[in-house]
Design an enzyme around this catalytic site. Structure first.
Site, mmCIF file in Angstrom:
data_model
loop_
_atom_site.group_PDB
_atom_site.id
_atom_site.type_symbol
_atom_site.label_atom_id
_atom_site.label_comp_id
_atom_site.label_asym_id
_atom_site.label_seq_id
_atom_site.Cartn_x
_atom_site.Cartn_y
_atom_site.Cartn_z
ATOM 1 N N SER A 122 0.669 -1.087 -0.068
ATOM 2 C CA SER A 122 0.005 0.151 -0.127
ATOM 3 C C SER A 122 0.946 1.125 0.004
ATOM 4 O O SER A 122 1.907 1.255 0.587
ATOM 5 C CB SER A 122 -0.968 -0.097 1.272
ATOM 6 O OG SER A 122 -1.655 1.334 1.333
ATOM 7 N N TYR A 146 -2.037 0.008 10.019
ATOM 8 C CA TYR A 146 -2.099 -0.521 8.944
ATOM 9 C C TYR A 146 -1.088 -0.463 7.988
ATOM 10 O O TYR A 146 -0.404 -1.444 7.565
ATOM 11 C CB TYR A 146 -3.495 -0.102 8.079
ATOM 12 C CG TYR A 146 -3.611 -0.648 6.559
ATOM 13 C CD1 TYR A 146 -3.786 -2.034 6.455
ATOM 14 C CD2 TYR A 146 -3.221 0.262 5.649
ATOM 15 C CE1 TYR A 146 -3.898 -2.166 5.075
ATOM 16 C CE2 TYR A 146 -3.370 0.154 4.388
ATOM 17 C CZ TYR A 146 -3.710 -1.225 4.229
ATOM 18 O OH TYR A 146 -3.935 -1.729 2.947
ATOM 19 N N LYS A 150 2.052 -3.466 6.639
ATOM 20 C CA LYS A 150 2.382 -3.907 5.076
ATOM 21 C C LYS A 150 3.778 -3.450 4.927
ATOM 22 O O LYS A 150 4.484 -4.432 4.102
ATOM 23 C CB LYS A 150 1.500 -2.837 4.241
ATOM 24 C CG LYS A 150 -0.081 -3.059 4.322
ATOM 25 C CD LYS A 150 -0.242 -4.347 3.495
ATOM 26 C CE LYS A 150 -1.778 -4.812 3.398
ATOM 27 N NZ LYS A 150 -1.881 -5.796 2.710
HETATM 28 N N1 UFG Z 1 -13.079 10.989 2.436
HETATM 29 C C1 UFG Z 1 -13.923 12.105 2.650
HETATM 30 N N2 UFG Z 1 -15.063 11.600 3.195
HETATM 31 C C2 UFG Z 1 -15.360 10.321 3.424
HETATM 32 C C3 UFG Z 1 -14.614 9.414 2.901
HETATM 33 C C4 UFG Z 1 -13.326 9.813 2.600
HETATM 34 O O1 UFG Z 1 -13.904 13.300 2.637
HETATM 35 O O2 UFG Z 1 -16.425 9.912 3.880
HETATM 36 C C5 UFG Z 1 -11.830 11.618 1.663
HETATM 37 C C6 UFG Z 1 -10.769 11.348 2.647
HETATM 38 O O3 UFG Z 1 -10.557 12.375 3.468
HETATM 39 C C7 UFG Z 1 -9.526 11.234 1.371
HETATM 40 C C8 UFG Z 1 -10.397 10.726 0.280
HETATM 41 O O4 UFG Z 1 -11.565 10.970 0.616
HETATM 42 O O5 UFG Z 1 -8.931 12.508 1.425
HETATM 43 C C9 UFG Z 1 -10.207 8.864 -0.021
HETATM 44 O O6 UFG Z 1 -10.566 8.441 1.450
HETATM 45 P P1 UFG Z 1 -10.809 6.739 1.441
HETATM 46 O O7 UFG Z 1 -11.174 6.655 2.784
HETATM 47 O O8 UFG Z 1 -11.660 6.224 0.184
HETATM 48 O O9 UFG Z 1 -9.167 6.389 1.051
HETATM 49 P P2 UFG Z 1 -7.763 6.721 1.847
HETATM 50 O O10 UFG Z 1 -7.070 7.415 0.940
HETATM 51 O O11 UFG Z 1 -8.320 7.208 3.192
HETATM 52 O O12 UFG Z 1 -7.316 5.323 1.998
HETATM 53 C C10 UFG Z 1 -6.768 4.560 0.961
HETATM 54 C C11 UFG Z 1 -7.203 3.141 1.111
HETATM 55 C C12 UFG Z 1 -6.256 2.584 2.339
HETATM 56 C C13 UFG Z 1 -4.852 2.979 2.237
HETATM 57 C C14 UFG Z 1 -4.715 4.460 1.954
HETATM 58 C C15 UFG Z 1 -3.475 4.933 1.818
HETATM 59 O O13 UFG Z 1 -8.459 2.888 1.319
HETATM 60 O O14 UFG Z 1 -6.220 1.073 2.365
HETATM 61 O O15 UFG Z 1 -5.428 4.860 0.949
HETATM 62 O O16 UFG Z 1 -3.284 6.097 2.631
HETATM 63 F F1 UFG Z 1 -4.316 2.692 3.384
#
Ligand code: UFG
Length: 333
Positions: A122, A146, A150
């Site tokens: 990741s 997490y 990894k």
């Molecule tokens: N976001 C929102 N509202 C929500 C959900 C997400 O604004 O309800 C934003 C988050 O702040 C982020 C973006 O949308 O900026 C993407 O969020 P996700 O939760 O979809 O994904 P992440 O970037 O947090 O996480 C992903 C993978 C993880 C991994 C991570 C690495 O899902 O498994 O990238 O940084 F670890």
């Protein structure tokens, strides 16, 4: 390669979101995916290609029996817990499942003479880097358990490979998104925490989307991510497997597009695709969210000749919307 050699691939976590798409891609290229999943987060309906074994990667006896029964020659290892927030609340769960049990898997592979591993890593292993885009030589400094688990497994693979005549490809995904272009597979998490499914839920009237922070140092104030279509990820896994089976040396590679999109851009494209508004409101930042994460994907392009085919944002969201509106409602969750 003979009929029984190199064709049967163990897919741990193959009933999950990315694993099930990889199993489909393996079958399409003449491999037989043997899905091995404990169904804690995976779905039985998502096993659509090859045999299924219900098992846990911590169960050494079952692993050995499965590897022997199917004459397994390589492994794609997806099985892991992957909720960043939960990993901060309950690190023990992540170290136990993603590290301790993964080491049981590695030991079983070594003992059985399986020599090739494609590992689901990741971009979370990088933490919050200063420079964008992120190349593979960027220091890996995870900021949550997490990502730490990894990274530990990448390091374990490095040392196991040196000692046991094993080769591996650690694939560092950026934001996996979208659904099978044929509409047979897609993203179903419980609980759902990922942006695109939550945007689509909001379109469906299941509560307003909460945008985590509108004051980031980005062009529109919302976080920027590199969204990569799950079918492109699956393709990269099969290419990585071919590369290892052809004698390629161990590698770690980013899988992303090199293009970043903000939360507001995702909302805008979803509104265009669905023809409906996304009710939303800005809430405080989520702890641990870096402002921008964008891959430098040139290494995967060079080593695997990998070019994402489905990963422009419009295509990602169209496939996710199709899955969301036509298929996910008729699947048991
Ligand atoms: N976001 C929102 N509202 C929500 C959900 C997400 O604004 O309800 C934003 C988050 O702040 C982020 C973006 O949308 O900026 C993407 O969020 P996700 O939760 O979809 O994904 P992440 O970037 O947090 O996480 C992903 C993978 C993880 C991994 C991570 C690495 O899902 O498994 O990238 O940084 F670890």
């Amino acid at each position: 390669m003979s009929d029984s050699s190199g064709r049967f691939v163990l897919v741990t976590g193959g009933a999950g979101y990315i694993g099930s798409h990889a199993a489909k891609a393996l079958a399409a290229r003449g491999f037989v995916p043997v899905t091995y999943d404990n169904l804690i987060h995976g779905h039985r309906w998502a096993v659509q290609s090859g045999p299924f074994v219900e098992g846990d990667i911590g169960d050494r006896a079952k692993l050995l029996e499965t590897i022997s029964r199917y004459n397994i020659s390589a492994v794609m290892h997806f099985a892991a817990f992957a909720y960043v927030g939960e990993s901060i609340q309950r690190p023990e769960r992540y170290f136990n499942n993603n590290v301790t049990k993964s080491l049981t898997l590695l030991d079983a592979l070594v003992d059985s003479g399986v020599r090739h591993v494609v590992f689901s890593s990741s971009c979370a292993t990088y933490g919050t880097p200063d420079r964008m885009p992120i190349a593979e030589d960027t220091p890996q400094r995870p900021v949550n358990p997490y990502g730490e688990t990894k990274l530990i497994m990448e390091r374990a693979l490095h040392w196991y490979a040196g000692a046991h005549d094993l080769t591996f490809a650690a694939l560092r995904y950026f934001n996996a998104a979208g659904a099978d272009p044929d509409g047979k597979l897609g993203e179903v998490h419980s609980p759902e925490t990922h942006l695109i499914p939550l945007v689509l839920n909001a379109i469906d009237g299941r509560g307003a989307l909460e945008i985590y922070g509108g004051d980031y140092p980005t062009p529109d104030g919302t976080c920027v991510r590199d969204y990569i279509h799950v079918a492109d990820l699956a393709d990269a896994h099969v290419r990585a497997l071919d590369y290892l089976l052809s004698g390629g040396a161990s590698v770690a590679m980013n899988l992303g597009t090199g293009n970043g999109h903000s939360v507001r851009e995702v909302i805008g494209v979803a509104e265009h695709v669905a023809g409906r508004k996304v009710p939303h409101r800005i809430v405080p930042r989520r702890v641990g969210d870096p402002p921008i994460l964008v891959a430098d994907p040139s290494s995967a392009a060079r080593v695997l000749a990998w070019r994402p085919q489905y990963s422009d944002l419009d295509c990602i969201i169209r496939s996710a919307w199709k899955w969301h509106s036509e298929y996910s409602k008729v699947r048991p969750v």
